[in-house]
Design an enzyme around this catalytic site. Structure first.
Site, PDB file in Angstrom:
ATOM      1  N   ASP A  49       0.813  -1.218   0.000  1.00 41.15           N
ATOM      2  CA  ASP A  49       0.000   0.000   0.000  1.00 41.15           C
ATOM      3  C   ASP A  49       0.849   1.272   0.000  1.00 41.15           C
ATOM      4  OD1 ASP A  49      -2.234  -1.526  -0.093  1.00 41.15           O
ATOM      5  OD2 ASP A  49      -3.182  -0.686   1.696  1.00 41.15           O
ATOM      6  N   ASN A  91      -4.775  -2.332  -4.443  1.00 39.43           N
ATOM      7  CA  ASN A  91      -6.012  -2.451  -3.674  1.00 39.43           C
ATOM      8  C   ASN A  91      -5.969  -1.504  -2.482  1.00 39.43           C
ATOM      9  OD1 ASN A  91      -8.538  -3.304  -2.959  1.00 39.43           O
ATOM     10  ND2 ASN A  91      -7.901  -5.287  -2.151  1.00 39.43           N
ATOM     11  N   ASP A 323     -10.660  -2.066  11.839  1.00 41.07           N
ATOM     12  CA  ASP A 323      -9.629  -3.014  11.399  1.00 41.07           C
ATOM     13  C   ASP A 323      -9.221  -3.958  12.529  1.00 41.07           C
ATOM     14  OD1 ASP A 323      -9.746  -1.946   8.931  1.00 41.07           O
ATOM     15  OD2 ASP A 323      -7.776  -0.976   8.972  1.00 41.07           O
ATOM     16  N   GLU A 351     -11.187  -4.637   1.830  1.00 39.48           N
ATOM     17  CA  GLU A 351     -10.464  -5.465   0.868  1.00 39.48           C
ATOM     18  C   GLU A 351     -11.356  -6.578   0.314  1.00 39.48           C
ATOM     19  OE1 GLU A 351      -9.233  -3.864   3.266  1.00 39.48           O
ATOM     20  OE2 GLU A 351      -7.086  -3.455   3.007  1.00 39.48           O
ATOM     21  N   HIS A 395      -5.159  -8.979   3.705  1.00 37.93           N
ATOM     22  CA  HIS A 395      -4.068  -9.155   4.666  1.00 37.93           C
ATOM     23  C   HIS A 395      -4.554  -9.399   6.083  1.00 37.93           C
ATOM     24  CE1 HIS A 395      -4.243  -4.578   5.621  1.00 37.93           C
ATOM     25  NE2 HIS A 395      -5.293  -4.904   4.894  1.00 37.93           N
ATOM     26  N   ARG A 396      -5.608  -8.705   6.475  1.00 37.22           N
ATOM     27  CA  ARG A 396      -6.046  -8.828   7.868  1.00 37.22           C
ATOM     28  C   ARG A 396      -6.680 -10.188   8.163  1.00 37.22           C
ATOM     29  NH1 ARG A 396      -4.306  -4.535   9.859  1.00 37.22           N
ATOM     30  NH2 ARG A 396      -4.421  -2.578   8.740  1.00 37.22           N
ATOM     31  N   LYS A 421       0.482  -6.468   1.894  1.00 38.42           N
ATOM     32  CA  LYS A 421      -0.230  -5.190   1.790  1.00 38.42           C
ATOM     33  C   LYS A 421       0.201  -4.229   2.897  1.00 38.42           C
ATOM     34  CE  LYS A 421      -4.817  -3.565   0.581  1.00 38.42           C
ATOM     35  NZ  LYS A 421      -5.089  -2.350   1.333  1.00 38.42           N
TER      36      LYS A 421
END
Ligand code: DC
Length: 653
Positions: A49, A91, A323, A351, A395-396, A421
């Site tokens: 990112d 993204n 998040d 995402e 990613h999370r 990311k």
């Protein structure tokens, strides 16, 4: 890499230096690019990112140079110099939503009719809404062309004079729209103040606070009336603060803090603490409501498990930490009752649709998950299943599900490099603070004495004990009792998958039937060796064997413990003895039990079985290169046990 297999973890403890905050890195890159003067940015996050943002400002004509580990950004003084550009935003939602208003402001009055900036991303980016932001910019007079579906990237920006003094934007879809408008506001409010009205509820407010805070570091003050009106007075310019050090990422901190709470701890994250400007540090408060013990320093936070040992369920509004809230959804698996995560509707446009994704993946682990438009309820299972986790290029999802291993199961994470990311080193860092449940894998031929040695070593170490051969013996016994031919692979595999085996102290049960002695008969030995060549039977027993890896540790013995079932364990032993020594031991055992025995028959039997075990196509018995050889031919049992204990101790962390 298609997947990464994570093993069950016994505990988590240690210190993690956090990578730079994504939210701060990306804002600082843009503000420094727009400022007067050079900014030296230190501890910037290196990830997909931030690369998107860095490449974008370079494409827009801003000079960026590396200085050691830092970046020097030579600001363009309020208007990007290069306005014919094609920008790929991957993204990164934050990048596109903050670049678009800044580019629109630069295009206003740029005097070049050929100027045109195109922005596009990965396919998922083209499904993430940006219409509310563009509507706001159009109120100011911007010229925006949709290149795909209206309301979504890709899009093209063209020169148009911005005129209006007032703009309104919806606050309920993404706070990034407001952040984008705010950051571009000083470029627009040249002669007259710009008023930004937020329509409806503003979500994820702490992220807007980061924006305001950083704008102030670059010399621009925003007046605000509650969270619904923001006013930027004219004549303000971004001025470089000279040097800026990016804080550690508080969203990333959530994984490690949760690891401390779920895996004993203490785990300390360094780089974000009491003085952080990131809202996600409040994740630590949420962990505290679960009973975790939290301590704070100016730039660190530490978490450990509750004093009681058990985490409490929660019912929380998590709008302020969307998040980090994903990490809480996984922590809910470890709670003493169902938990509810409320007001997380923004998950739907991240995402991936994170509500759907989290629900699907949590269910794989055995949780009952109820999905609502803006919340989810997670009921933890009595015992977590091992599972293969899909990550949806998010990613999370990848990072938070690694935590499940602290509850016992194996977890396979598909497409693990999606963590690039925001944190390319995530899995290595996680491995650095976690200790796997140790396994001593002992493989070797029949009648080598490995059963006795393994059981005694397990008792000394305080570990569980898995006699994997008995599982094959049970399949053979159950199969012949049900009249199934011992080469009927499909039926035997089905039997193995549902085998009602129970190990109770020294006794082995099939259903209610004590079969401890029955499975040791020569007939069962031969039968076991036959069913063990069948791949489907081995497959059916695979996860069953892995499930024994729990608690303090496991001593597992068989033919493929080190090669197939627990290949990651560093403690691998190949225990053998000469065929004569083995035949003699078996002979003594049988005579002691008052059974008839013939040494020549036993020798032939052992040779036949050795041949079958070592020549079969699947999981043949052989010493792996990384296994220590233990030849017990001339040893006492105690000597062999001591050898095993010494090996295990040598690898203990
Ligand atoms: O260790 P044992 O003699 O109880 O094993 C019985 C049979 O099962 C033996 O012929 C080999 C097979 N076996 C196997 O193939 N893989 C294992 N992990 C354990 C046993």
């Amino acid at each position: 890499m298609e997947f990464i297999d994570l093993t069950p973890m016994r505990k988590a403890a240690g210190t993690v230096r956090l990578p730079g905050s994504k939210s701060i890195s990306n804002r600082v890159l843009l503000l420094a690019a727009l400022a007067d003067g050079d900014t030296l940015v230190e501890a910037l996050l290196e990830s997909d990112d931030t690369r998107v943002m860095k490449n974008a400002i370079v494409a827009l004509g801003v000079k960026v140079t590396e200085e050691g580990d830092a970046l020097r950004i030579s600001g363009c003084g309020g208007r990007f110099p290069q306005l014919v550009a094609d920008i790929f935003v991957g993204n990164s939602g934050l990048s596109i939503r903050t670049l678009v208003p800044a580019i629109v402001a630069s295009l206003s009055g740029c005097g070049d009719p050929a100027a045109k900036v195109r922005l596009s991303g990965v396919p998922r980016m083209h499904e993430r809404p940006i219409g509310d932001l563009v509507d706001g910019l159009k109120q100011l007079g911007a010229s925006v062309e949709w290149l795909g579906q209206e309301g979504y990237p890709p899009l093209a920006l063209k020169p148009a004079l911005l005129g209006a003094e007032r703009v309104s934007v919806r606050g309920s879809v993404s706070s990034q729209f407001l952040t984008g408008l705010l950051q571009a506001a000083p470029l627009v409010a040249r002669d007259k103040a710009l008023v930004i009205d937020v329509e409806g509820e503003l979500i994820s407010r702490p992220y807007v606070e980061i924006t305001l805070n950083l704008m102030e570091r670059f010399g621009v003050v925003v007046q605000r009336e509650g969270w619904s009106r923001f006013i930027v007075q004219p004549g303000q310019r971004y001025v470089s603060p000279g040097r800026i050090v990016v804080e550690g990422d508080a969203s990333t901190a959530s994984y490690f803090l949760a690891a401390g709470a779920l895996g004993g701890g203490p785990v300390r994250v360094v780089g974000a603490g009491r003085r952080s400007i990131q809202g996600d540090v409040k994740f630590a408060d949420a962990l505290a409501t679960m009973g975790a013990q939290i301590s704070w320093g100016d730039d660190w936070i530490e978490a450990r498990a509750p004093a009681s040992g058990k985490l409490k369920a929660f019912d929380l509004d998590l709008n302020h930490i969307p998040d980090a809230a994903m990490t809480l959804a996984v922590a809910a698996l470890f709670a003493d009752a169902p938990s509810i995560l409320r007001n997380i509707g923004s998950w739907r446009v991240k995402e991936t649709d994170r509500i759907a994704a989290m629900a699907t993946e949590l269910r794989k682990l055995g949780a009952v998950v109820e999905e609502f438009p803006e919340s989810i309820k997670v009921t933890p299972p009595a015992r977590l299943n091992s599972a293969v986790i899909d990550t949806y290029e998010d990613h999370r999802v990848a990072m938070c599900f690694s935590l499940v291993t602290l509850g016992g199961p194996y977890v396979r994470i598909n497409d693990p490099q999606c963590v690039n990311k925001t944190f390319p080193e995530y899995f290595a860092t996680f491995a650095g603070i976690t200790t796997p449940v140790p396994v001593v894998a002992i493989d070797g031929p029949s009648a080598s004495g490995k059963g006795t040695v393994a059981a005694r070593a397990a008792a000394v170490l305080g570990f569980g004990y898995l006699d994997s051969g008995s599982l094959y013996r049970l399949v053979a016994l159950a199969g012949s009792r049900q009249g199934i031919a011992l080469d009927d692979e499909a039926r035997l595999a089905a039997l193995a998958a549902a085998l009602p085996a129970r190990f109770d102290d020294e006794r082995i049960f099939l259903g209610e039937d004590d079969v401890t002695d029955a499975i040791r008969s020569e007939e069962c030995s031969v039968g076991a060796s036959r069913v063990a060549v069948l791949p489907a039977v081995r497959e059916a027993l695979f996860w069953r064997q892995r499930a024994y890896r729990q608690g303090c540790g496991l001593v597992a013995e068989g033919r493929d413990m080190g090669s197939v079932i627990f290949p990651d364990t560093p403690v691998k032993i190949f225990l053998t003895a000469s065929v004569d020594a083995r035949a003699e031991r078996r002979y003594k055992q049988l005579i002691d039990k008052g059974m008839a025995a013939n040494i020549d028959d036993l020798l032939k039997d052992l040779r036949d079985r050795d041949a079958r075990d070592s020549q079969r196509a699947v999981a043949p018995l052989k010493q792996r290169e990384d296994a220590a050889l233990l030849d017990t031919s001339g040893m006492t049992i105690q000597q062999a046990v001591d050898f095993v204990i010494r090996r295990a101790a040598a690898f203990a962390k």
